[in-house]
Design a protein around this motif. Structure first.
Motif, mmCIF file in Angstrom:
data_model
loop_
_atom_site.group_PDB
_atom_site.id
_atom_site.type_symbol
_atom_site.label_atom_id
_atom_site.label_comp_id
_atom_site.label_asym_id
_atom_site.label_seq_id
_atom_site.Cartn_x
_atom_site.Cartn_y
_atom_site.Cartn_z
ATOM 1 N N GLY A 1 36.035 27.832 50.654
ATOM 2 C CA GLY A 1 36.869 28.606 51.569
ATOM 3 C C GLY A 1 38.071 29.209 50.876
ATOM 4 N N LEU A 2 38.718 28.442 49.997
ATOM 5 C CA LEU A 2 39.867 28.967 49.255
ATOM 6 C C LEU A 2 39.441 30.087 48.306
ATOM 7 N N ALA A 3 38.255 29.929 47.698
ATOM 8 C CA ALA A 3 37.754 30.992 46.822
ATOM 9 C C ALA A 3 37.479 32.262 47.616
ATOM 10 N N LEU A 4 36.904 32.123 48.799
ATOM 11 C CA LEU A 4 36.650 33.294 49.651
ATOM 12 C C LEU A 4 37.961 33.930 50.093
ATOM 13 N N ASP A 5 38.943 33.097 50.403
ATOM 14 C CA ASP A 5 40.253 33.628 50.788
ATOM 15 C C ASP A 5 40.880 34.406 49.633
ATOM 16 N N GLY A 6 40.731 33.885 48.404
ATOM 17 C CA GLY A 6 41.247 34.603 47.249
ATOM 18 C C GLY A 6 40.563 35.945 47.065
ATOM 19 N N ALA A 7 39.249 35.996 47.309
ATOM 20 C CA ALA A 7 38.525 37.259 47.195
ATOM 21 C C ALA A 7 39.006 38.255 48.249
ATOM 22 N N VAL A 8 39.268 37.773 49.470
ATOM 23 C CA VAL A 8 39.786 38.641 50.534
ATOM 24 C C VAL A 8 41.151 39.196 50.162
ATOM 25 N N ARG A 9 42.009 38.320 49.634
ATOM 26 C CA ARG A 9 43.354 38.757 49.244
ATOM 27 C C ARG A 9 43.278 39.829 48.159
ATOM 28 N N LEU A 10 42.350 39.636 47.205
ATOM 29 C CA LEU A 10 42.198 40.618 46.126
ATOM 30 C C LEU A 10 41.740 41.959 46.680
ATOM 31 N N ALA B 1 44.510 43.763 48.508
ATOM 32 C CA ALA B 1 45.573 44.237 47.630
ATOM 33 C C ALA B 1 45.211 45.538 46.928
ATOM 34 N N LEU B 2 43.919 45.819 46.803
ATOM 35 C CA LEU B 2 43.489 47.006 46.075
ATOM 36 C C LEU B 2 43.804 48.294 46.833
ATOM 37 N N ASP B 3 43.752 48.232 48.139
ATOM 38 C CA ASP B 3 43.993 49.436 48.943
ATOM 39 C C ASP B 3 44.513 48.999 50.309
ATOM 40 N N ARG B 4 45.775 49.372 50.622
ATOM 41 C CA ARG B 4 46.354 48.936 51.888
ATOM 42 C C ARG B 4 45.610 49.497 53.089
ATOM 43 N N ARG B 5 45.184 50.775 52.997
ATOM 44 C CA ARG B 5 44.543 51.403 54.139
ATOM 45 C C ARG B 5 43.163 50.812 54.391
ATOM 46 N N ALA B 6 42.382 50.627 53.347
ATOM 47 C CA ALA B 6 41.014 50.092 53.491
ATOM 48 C C ALA B 6 40.969 48.602 53.189
ATOM 49 N N GLY B 7 42.164 47.963 53.183
ATOM 50 C CA GLY B 7 42.248 46.567 52.798
ATOM 51 C C GLY B 7 41.346 45.626 53.565
ATOM 52 N N PRO B 8 41.334 45.642 54.918
ATOM 53 C CA PRO B 8 40.466 44.709 55.649
ATOM 54 C C PRO B 8 38.991 44.824 55.267
ATOM 55 N N ALA B 9 38.509 46.063 55.140
ATOM 56 C CA ALA B 9 37.098 46.250 54.789
ATOM 57 C C ALA B 9 36.829 45.810 53.356
ATOM 58 N N LEU B 10 37.746 46.168 52.439
ATOM 59 C CA LEU B 10 37.557 45.782 51.044
ATOM 60 C C LEU B 10 37.621 44.258 50.885
#
Length: 364
Positions: free
Chosen positions: A86-95, A98-107
């Motif tokens: 779960g922590l690894a998945l959370d880290g992937a979500v955070r990454l 962070a790459l794109d604020r507008r498309a952040g949730p999808a990315l």
């Protein structure tokens, strides 16, 4: 999701173990982490902990309701593995966010999903929490196989190879034992351990040879059927068909054993911790006991006799579809039961990793 899975496949299969639900944890963790991705870190971690606690508590309650002792050790491993994943998945979500604020949730969701497909990530989780498949032993003892059934060769004999690499029960046995087919009773002379499955009648000389072999220290598992249901493409009366009578009754009588005709249809029975699927099994009496299976000490040898050769028929115990013979999908422990009997005769400890925990409450 766990409740729906239980009411469907797990309940029908009669299993009382966590494996079915723990295999769903990576997908459930992905959904949870994506759902709380917009929350502060403290809330995300709290949600992960509560989610794991609720899921494992419900799953332990379901397993216990089916009659199994609570597998607390496996649940603890699942909690730790789930927390790390779960922590690894959370880290992937955070990454991803962070790459794109507008498309952040999808990315973020895509990054977490991609992590589940990275080689080794889910495999590591499963190795930590799921019951392992049996591992082939380096010192597999040799087992002579004497049978009149088309397990290794076709009904025409050695010239006809069975399609699909033969019988799934034999493939399962081969993970623990070295199966050596032999053509007749006399060929057992150089073997110490044998699996004899509804052989063709050996005649008087063969009966004497088998008796001598056992009394001199031979050890064998005998699957003998008083009402064989094995299907055959050959016409009735063809001598190549699976034998309806193994012709061992005179030898059994000499040992003080009688083989009786039993019931009709497939019966699911428990012998120890094993669940067996037996098509029209008979029953045995002698050697100080009676039942579907008995053990006899003959001279310096020992035989374990089961009153059902159809026990080795794949149709009795495999689940539907591809992989129906795997530990996760089988309907009964037929090959594991045979392997355990042969292991005991060989002086080895039966393989514990292949054990399925079956429900003891009447859910099947």
């Amino acid at each position: 999701m766990a409740l729906g899975w239980w009411l469907g496949g797990a309940k029908a299969g009669g299993r009382a173990e966590l494996d079915t639900w723990l295999a769903l944890h990576p997908a459930a963790l992905f959904a949870l982490i994506v759902a709380v991705a917009s929350q502060p870190a403290s809330r995300r971690i709290t949600a992960l902990g509560i989610g794991l606690l609720l899921a494992l508590s419900a799953e332990l309650a379901l397993v216990t309701s089916l009659g199994a002792p609570p597998p607390l050790g496996q649940a603890l491993r699942a909690a730790l593995a789930g927390l790390v994943l779960g922590l690894a998945l959370d880290g992937a979500v955070r990454l991803g966010r962070a790459l794109d604020r507008r498309a952040g949730p999808a990315l973020g969701a895509v990054a977490a999903l991609a992590l589940l497909f990275v080689p080794g990530v889910v495999d590591l989780h499963e190795r930590l929490v799921l019951t392992p498949e049996p591992i082939a032993a380096a010192d597999r003892p040799a087992v002579a196989l004497l049978t009149g059934l088309p397990l290794v060769w076709g009904e025409s004999g050695p010239s006809e190879t069975v399609a699909g690499n033969g019988n799934a029960t034999l493939r399962a046995l081969a993970r623990r034992l070295r199966i050596v087919p032999v053509p007749n009773v006399e060929s057992l002379a150089s073997s110490r351990l044998a699996l004899i499955v509804q052989p063709r009648p050996p005649g008087p000389a063969g009966l004497v040879a088998l008796d001598v072999w056992v009394r001199r220290g031979g050890r064998a598992v005998l699957l003998l059927d008083p009402s064989l249901r094995w299907s055959s493409a050959l016409p009735l009366g063809d001598p190549r068909r699976p034998p309806l009578d193994a012709g061992l009754s005179p030898l059994l009588a000499h040992w003080g054993v009688r083989l009786h005709v039993g019931g009709e249809g497939v019966e699911f029975v428990r012998i120890g911790q094993r669940r067996l699927a037996l098509p029209a099994p008979g029953w045995l009496s002698g050697c100080g006991g009676e039942g579907i299976a008995i053990a006899c000490t003959i001279g310096r040898g020992r035989v374990l006799i089961v009153a059902d050769a159809d026990l080795i028929d794949d149709r009795a115990w495999t689940g539907p579809g591809t992989g129906g013979d795997s530990r996760a999908h089988r309907l009964a422990d037929n090959p594991a039961f045979i392997a355990a009997m042969l292991d005991r005769l060989a002086g080895r400890t039966p393989d514990p990793s292949d054990r399925v925990i079956w429900a003891t409450t009447p859910h099947i």
